[in-house]
Design a protein around this motif. Structure first.
Motif, short mmCIF file in Angstrom:
data_model
loop_
_atom_site.label_atom_id
_atom_site.label_comp_id
_atom_site.label_asym_id
_atom_site.label_seq_id
_atom_site.Cartn_x
_atom_site.Cartn_y
_atom_site.Cartn_z
N SER A 6 0.55 -1.06 -0.08
CA SER A 6 -0.04 -0.24 -0.19
C SER A 6 0.82 1.10 0.22
O SER A 6 2.05 1.58 0.38
N GLY A 7 0.30 2.26 -0.08
CA GLY A 7 0.71 4.08 -0.56
C GLY A 7 0.28 4.87 -0.32
O GLY A 7 -0.94 4.29 -1.34
N ASP A 8 0.10 5.71 0.59
CA ASP A 8 -0.65 7.18 -0.35
C ASP A 8 0.33 7.85 -1.27
O ASP A 8 0.86 8.20 -1.31
N PHE A 9 -0.56 8.80 -1.80
CA PHE A 9 -0.75 9.59 -2.90
C PHE A 9 -1.97 10.78 -2.90
O PHE A 9 -3.39 10.37 -2.42
N THR A 10 -2.14 12.15 -3.55
CA THR A 10 -2.65 12.14 -3.94
C THR A 10 -2.90 12.26 -5.46
O THR A 10 -1.85 12.17 -6.08
N THR A 11 -4.17 12.30 -5.68
CA THR A 11 -4.57 11.82 -7.28
C THR A 11 -4.07 13.06 -8.00
O THR A 11 -3.73 14.40 -7.54
N GLY A 12 -3.56 12.77 -9.46
CA GLY A 12 -2.87 13.19 -9.95
C GLY A 12 -4.41 14.62 -11.22
O GLY A 12 -5.18 13.78 -10.56
N GLN A 13 -4.12 14.71 -12.39
CA GLN A 13 -5.27 14.78 -12.84
C GLN A 13 -6.04 14.65 -13.80
O GLN A 13 -5.02 13.57 -14.18
N GLY A 14 -6.83 14.42 -13.26
CA GLY A 14 -7.91 12.94 -13.77
C GLY A 14 -8.38 12.32 -13.11
O GLY A 14 -9.04 11.36 -12.82
N GLY A 15 -7.73 12.12 -11.59
CA GLY A 15 -8.39 11.46 -10.80
C GLY A 15 -8.03 9.44 -11.80
O GLY A 15 -6.77 9.45 -11.83
N VAL A 16 -8.34 8.82 -10.02
CA VAL A 16 -8.44 7.46 -9.95
C VAL A 16 -9.86 6.97 -10.62
O VAL A 16 -10.77 7.26 -10.45
N PHE A 17 -10.10 6.17 -11.81
CA PHE A 17 -11.40 5.77 -12.02
C PHE A 17 -11.91 4.12 -11.24
O PHE A 17 -10.37 3.22 -11.09
N THR A 18 -12.50 4.21 -10.96
CA THR A 18 -12.82 2.83 -9.51
C THR A 18 -14.22 2.40 -11.06
O THR A 18 -15.34 2.86 -10.88
N ASP A 19 -14.03 1.18 -10.38
CA ASP A 19 -15.12 0.66 -10.71
C ASP A 19 -16.21 0.38 -10.21
O ASP A 19 -17.96 0.64 -10.56
N GLU A 20 -16.61 0.83 -8.14
CA GLU A 20 -17.84 0.99 -8.15
C GLU A 20 -18.30 2.79 -8.37
O GLU A 20 -20.07 2.96 -8.15
N VAL A 21 -17.76 3.82 -8.25
CA VAL A 21 -18.15 5.16 -8.03
C VAL A 21 -17.46 6.47 -9.60
O VAL A 21 -17.97 7.73 -9.38
N GLY A 22 -17.05 5.11 -9.82
CA GLY A 22 -16.69 6.68 -11.02
C GLY A 22 -15.09 7.51 -10.67
O GLY A 22 -14.12 6.04 -9.81
N VAL A 23 -14.74 8.51 -10.83
CA VAL A 23 -13.35 9.02 -10.55
C VAL A 23 -13.51 9.21 -9.76
O VAL A 23 -14.15 9.53 -8.75
N ILE A 24 -12.49 9.08 -8.77
CA ILE A 24 -12.25 9.72 -7.52
C ILE A 24 -10.66 10.55 -7.26
O ILE A 24 -9.96 10.57 -7.81
N THR A 25 -10.89 11.97 -6.61
CA THR A 25 -9.38 12.60 -6.20
C THR A 25 -8.86 12.95 -4.56
O THR A 25 -10.03 12.31 -4.40
N GLY A 26 -8.39 13.60 -4.86
CA GLY A 26 -7.73 14.27 -3.60
C GLY A 26 -6.33 13.18 -3.71
O GLY A 26 -6.00 12.51 -3.59
N ARG A 27 -6.46 12.91 -1.42
CA ARG A 27 -5.74 12.18 -1.01
C ARG A 27 -6.12 10.64 -0.90
O ARG A 27 -7.28 10.19 -0.24
N VAL A 28 -5.17 9.88 -1.46
CA VAL A 28 -6.34 8.18 -1.42
C VAL A 28 -5.15 7.15 -1.22
O VAL A 28 -3.70 8.01 -0.98
N THR A 29 -5.09 6.27 -0.50
CA THR A 29 -4.03 5.10 -0.48
C THR A 29 -4.48 3.89 -1.27
O THR A 29 -5.79 4.11 -1.57
N LEU A 30 -3.47 3.98 -1.98
CA LEU A 30 -3.69 2.76 -2.97
C LEU A 30 -3.55 1.44 -2.37
O LEU A 30 -2.17 1.45 -1.51
#
Length: 87
Positions: A6-30
């Motif tokens: 695992s690792g934490d980061f702030t999403t770049g331009q465009g965020g992260v696409f997910t199957d369940e809720v679409g795009v998420i942005t901001g501070r996240v854990t992968l």
């Protein structure tokens, strides 16, 4: 039992696409989970939240378990960079 990275980061331009809720942005854990059969699932959550979301395209099977950590590191770097060039 498999491995989890695992690792934490702030999403770049465009965020992260997910199957369940679409795009998420901001501070996240992968989180990258690999089971004993080499099946990989890459998930993301808002930092310190309870809910996890599967990254779109974030499932595969590895032929060598030694590839799990490099795959995680690569996915983390790409998602943190974001969709450069997209306007």
């Amino acid at each position: 039992m498999g491995d989890t990275y695992s690792g934490d980061f702030t999403t770049g331009q465009g965020g992260v696409f997910t199957d369940e809720v679409g795009v998420i942005t901001g501070r996240v854990t992968l989180e990258t989970r690999v089971d004993d059969d080499g099946k990989v699932v890459v998930r993301v959550q808002y930092k310190d939240a309870d809910e996890w979301y599967t990254v779109t395209g974030g499932r595969c099977t590895l032929h060598d378990a030694a590839d799990a950590k490099p795959v995680h590191d690569l996915v983390l770097a790409v998602l943190a960079r974001g969709g450069e060039g997209d306007s």
